[in-house]
Design an enzyme around this catalytic site. Sequence first.
Site, short mmCIF file in Angstrom:
data_model
loop_
_atom_site.label_atom_id
_atom_site.label_comp_id
_atom_site.label_asym_id
_atom_site.label_seq_id
_atom_site.Cartn_x
_atom_site.Cartn_y
_atom_site.Cartn_z
N ASN A 1 0.88 -1.18 0.00
CA ASN A 1 0.00 0.00 0.00
C ASN A 1 0.91 1.22 0.00
OD1 ASN A 1 -1.81 2.04 0.50
ND2 ASN A 1 -2.35 1.35 2.58
N LYS B 1 0.14 4.24 -0.30
CA LYS B 1 -0.53 5.42 0.26
C LYS B 1 -0.28 6.63 -0.65
CE LYS B 1 -0.24 3.25 4.74
NZ LYS B 1 -0.12 3.35 6.19
N HIS C 1 -9.55 1.07 4.87
CA HIS C 1 -8.27 1.26 5.56
C HIS C 1 -8.50 2.22 6.73
CE1 HIS C 1 -4.18 2.53 6.44
NE2 HIS C 1 -3.80 1.39 5.87
N GLU D 1 -6.90 4.66 7.81
CA GLU D 1 -6.71 6.09 7.51
C GLU D 1 -7.95 6.68 6.84
OE1 GLU D 1 -2.98 5.56 5.47
OE2 GLU D 1 -2.08 4.99 7.37
N GLU E 1 -5.37 -4.98 10.63
CA GLU E 1 -4.34 -3.97 10.85
C GLU E 1 -4.62 -3.22 12.14
OE1 GLU E 1 -2.38 -2.77 6.88
OE2 GLU E 1 -4.16 -1.54 7.12
N GLY F 1 2.50 2.26 10.71
CA GLY F 1 3.45 3.35 10.52
C GLY F 1 4.15 3.79 11.79
N SER G 1 3.52 -2.12 10.36
CA SER G 1 4.97 -2.17 10.59
C SER G 1 5.59 -3.53 10.26
CB SER G 1 5.31 -1.75 12.02
OG SER G 1 4.89 -0.42 12.25
P1 PGA Z 1 2.84 0.23 7.63
O1 PGA Z 1 1.38 0.43 7.03
O2 PGA Z 1 3.38 -1.07 7.08
O3 PGA Z 1 3.62 1.43 7.18
O4 PGA Z 1 2.69 0.17 9.12
C1 PGA Z 1 0.50 -0.65 6.82
C2 PGA Z 1 -0.80 -0.15 6.22
O5 PGA Z 1 -1.26 0.92 6.63
O6 PGA Z 1 -1.40 -0.80 5.33
#
Ligand code: PGA
Length: 254
Positions: free
Chosen positions: A9, A11, A98, A100, A170, A176, A216
């Site tokens: 992803n 983003k 997601h 976010e 997640e 992140g 992460s």
């Molecule tokens: P990350 O994000 O691996 O940077 O923690 C995962 C995601 O949001 O899909």
Amino acid sequence: MRKKIVAGNWKMNKNFSDGLALFSEVINMANDELHNSQQVIVCSPYLHLHSLVQLNKGNTKVALGAQNCHQAESGAFTGEISADMLASAGVQYVIIGHSERRQYFAESNATCAEKINIALKHHLTPIYCIGETLQEREAGTHFDIIKTQLAQATYHLSAQDFVKLVIAYEPVWAIGTGVTASSAQAQEIHAFIREQIAWQYTVAVADEISILYGGSCNPKNADELFAQADIDGGLIGGASLKSRDFIDIAKAFN
Ligand code: PGA
């Protein structure tokens, strides 16, 4: 057997030329290093998707996904992208719900249900994201949150449609942040998700669904996470922006 999946992803990262360069590296490494049965998914920004589909012609080891779609078929929704547009451009997957999007764009489980419907209608595979915040985990409500996210967005589906989904767990506190759920914590939730699906549908349906871990995930922790019985792959954010790390994560299945 359940499909093993590693999806990146991106983003809102990588301008157009940097995105093309990163994708070319991913294709080359995937072709050189992944088994024939392995496939990675790249979920790039909308803008890049059509060009990446063209660049990917003839490759079987990489597929393309979007990070979102609108829930309506078409119409006056300035700035939005429809499932039909994505499918017609050769995109195969779409991330839905997601954290976010839930946090910054107020997406509810009900909206996710509509997005899942329109994605399935256009033969896109939804990667439906669920997971609790730190506050919810600390309050001990994480199992209820996950149960509700599943029920409200997916249980209206027939078993025949439900098996077309990919689920991604997640935990928001791990996205992140550099903090990963331990493999035991992740496995506990993945097993819980599968159990819920078995109750709602059947054990056979639950067995067929790929459940990805996200938050992460990196080349160092992927081996242990992917070795868990109910973890079928990963949804990778930060580490998918580096071709070497992304492919090394995919190779954790070797
Ligand atoms: P990350 O994000 O691996 O940077 O923690 C995962 C995601 O949001 O899909």
